[in-house]
Scaffold this active site. Structure first.
Site, PDB file in Angstrom:
ATOM      1  N   HIS A  78       0.832  -1.207   0.000  1.00 36.93           N
ATOM      2  CA  HIS A  78       0.000   0.000   0.000  1.00 36.93           C
ATOM      3  C   HIS A  78       0.870   1.262   0.000  1.00 36.93           C
ATOM      4  O   HIS A  78       0.566   2.233  -0.701  1.00 36.93           O
ATOM      5  CB  HIS A  78      -0.946   0.013   1.197  1.00 36.93           C
ATOM      6  CG  HIS A  78      -1.910  -1.134   1.204  1.00 36.93           C
ATOM      7  ND1 HIS A  78      -2.695  -1.435   2.300  1.00 36.93           N
ATOM      8  CD2 HIS A  78      -2.221  -2.060   0.257  1.00 36.93           C
ATOM      9  CE1 HIS A  78      -3.437  -2.500   2.012  1.00 36.93           C
ATOM     10  NE2 HIS A  78      -3.161  -2.894   0.779  1.00 36.93           N
ATOM     11  N   HIS A 237      -9.191  -2.083  -5.255  1.00 41.91           N
ATOM     12  CA  HIS A 237      -8.141  -2.393  -4.279  1.00 41.91           C
ATOM     13  C   HIS A 237      -7.133  -3.375  -4.856  1.00 41.91           C
ATOM     14  O   HIS A 237      -5.928  -3.256  -4.603  1.00 41.91           O
ATOM     15  CB  HIS A 237      -8.701  -2.939  -2.963  1.00 41.91           C
ATOM     16  CG  HIS A 237      -7.600  -3.140  -1.968  1.00 41.91           C
ATOM     17  ND1 HIS A 237      -7.048  -2.086  -1.264  1.00 41.91           N
ATOM     18  CD2 HIS A 237      -6.865  -4.234  -1.646  1.00 41.91           C
ATOM     19  CE1 HIS A 237      -6.033  -2.536  -0.539  1.00 41.91           C
ATOM     20  NE2 HIS A 237      -5.904  -3.842  -0.752  1.00 41.91           N
ATOM     21  N   ASP A 241      -3.144  -2.727  -5.079  1.00 42.54           N
ATOM     22  CA  ASP A 241      -2.110  -3.690  -4.690  1.00 42.54           C
ATOM     23  C   ASP A 241      -1.134  -3.939  -5.833  1.00 42.54           C
ATOM     24  O   ASP A 241       0.085  -3.972  -5.637  1.00 42.54           O
ATOM     25  CB  ASP A 241      -2.749  -5.031  -4.306  1.00 42.54           C
ATOM     26  CG  ASP A 241      -3.228  -5.082  -2.864  1.00 42.54           C
ATOM     27  OD1 ASP A 241      -2.909  -4.163  -2.078  1.00 42.54           O
ATOM     28  OD2 ASP A 241      -3.927  -6.056  -2.519  1.00 42.54           O
ATOM     29  N   HIS A 264      -0.141 -11.061  -5.032  1.00 42.59           N
ATOM     30  CA  HIS A 264       1.232 -10.620  -4.775  1.00 42.59           C
ATOM     31  C   HIS A 264       2.269 -11.565  -5.389  1.00 42.59           C
ATOM     32  O   HIS A 264       3.259 -11.124  -5.963  1.00 42.59           O
ATOM     33  CB  HIS A 264       1.469 -10.501  -3.270  1.00 42.59           C
ATOM     34  CG  HIS A 264       0.483  -9.612  -2.577  1.00 42.59           C
ATOM     35  ND1 HIS A 264       0.330  -8.283  -2.901  1.00 42.59           N
ATOM     36  CD2 HIS A 264      -0.410  -9.868  -1.580  1.00 42.59           C
ATOM     37  CE1 HIS A 264      -0.620  -7.755  -2.134  1.00 42.59           C
ATOM     38  NE2 HIS A 264      -1.078  -8.696  -1.333  1.00 42.59           N
TER      39      HIS A 264
END
Length: 305
Positions: A78, A237, A241, A264
């Site tokens: 973030h 969101h 990310d 991720h």
């Protein structure tokens, strides 16, 4: 020339770690040209500096985790996203625990912190990684891809079979030539499902998680009384990310990013795949700011703002 940027003054904040639930002090400090974003575990007997880089990302199960010499800094995505959105090239990030504080679950607090410090241009050319050949990573039906593009645009598709998510849209495409990161992306919060949070707490995780820093859903609906900040906050969101995950490569990308159900781990694998092929990218600078892609030739206070 299009110049590198740092912050003008030191700023501090305090928050809690999403997984530890413990208080974390965060200090942002200006850094010299060419430094990059460097995280420092100042709580350790001998502080450890961990430069943000694709090769320093270790664990990616629940967040992007930077690792070096046994030291870790978790949940960097973030803050990295805010740095990307505001065009920050050089920054020291001092942290007193192994997690960046979760704040409100979005990048908005970090955007505010950086803007409060002020943004300063430096007398060195801003370096970009220009993607010159398509690069793709797949994992089952999930994929993430980078393709040549004179600018920075993203297309992200999620697939959460949940009535509340279905209603908000599962796909988003954004080109930062004509979209404000600060207004359109930065405030999108992380989200989770109530039953998963309970399981994670039993494993000693998500101890700092609450409706103050996440959107929480049961099987049918959103439990937060204040609802959503954006109609499509869930996919926004995931894009927030991805912007942070990609920025650990060390420079802004000039590329088009397309992803389906990426996270991720896949985002980091994509960066490693890019860096493994020297013919797939080149480092470029712009002597004339007006020659840079729209969205990067910003004034000193805003980037994709």
């Amino acid at each position: 020339m299009l110049k590198q940027r740092t912050i003008k003054s030191i700023v501090k904040t305090v928050g809690i770690g999403l997984h530890s639930g413990r208080k974390v002090e965060l200090t942002l400090r200006p850094a010299a040209p060419g430094t990059g974003i460097v995280f420092s575990r100042v709580d350790l007997p001998t502080p450890v500096d961990i430069p943000a880089s694709a090769m320093s990302i270790g664990d990616t199960r629940l967040a992007s985790v930077l690792q070096k010499d046994g030291a870790r800094v978790s949940t960097v995505e973030h803050l990295m996203s805010a740095c990307a959105g505001l065009g920050i090239d050089n920054l020291y990030v001092d942290v007193t625990a192994e997690e960046i504080p979760i704040m409100d679950g979005s990048a908005a607090s970090f955007v505010f912190l950086i803007q409060s410090a002020g943004i300063e241009e430096q007398n060195a050319p801003k370096r970009f990684i220009k993607v010159t050949k398509p690069v793709e990573i797949r994992d089952g039906d999930k994929f993430a891809r980078l393709e040549p593009y004179f600018g920075f645009k993203l297309k992200f598709t999620i697939d959460f079979r949940h009535p509340a998510v279905d209603k908000t849209g599962q796909e988003l495409e954004v080109d930062f030539a004509n979209t404000s990161y600060v207004r359109e992306i930065a405030r999108a919060r992380t989200f989770g499902f109530a039953h998963e949070v309970e399981m994670m707490r039993e494993l000693g995780l998500a101890r700092g998680g609450s409706m103050d820093n996440a959107i929480v859903l049961d099987e049918y609906r959103i439990l937060n009384n204040d609802g959503l900040r954006y109609d499509d906050e869930f996919v926004k969101h995931k894009m927030l990310d991805a912007i942070g995950d990609l920025y650990v490569v060390g420079h802004p990308l000039l590329a088009s990013y397309t992803a389906y159900k990426s996270g991720h781990g896949l985002n980091n694998a994509l960066l490693r795949e890019l860096l493994a092929h020297e013919d797939a990218y080149e480092i470029v600078t712009f002597d004339d700011p007006q020659a840079a892609p729209k969205g990067f030739a910003f004034d000193a206070q805003t980037a994709f703002a």
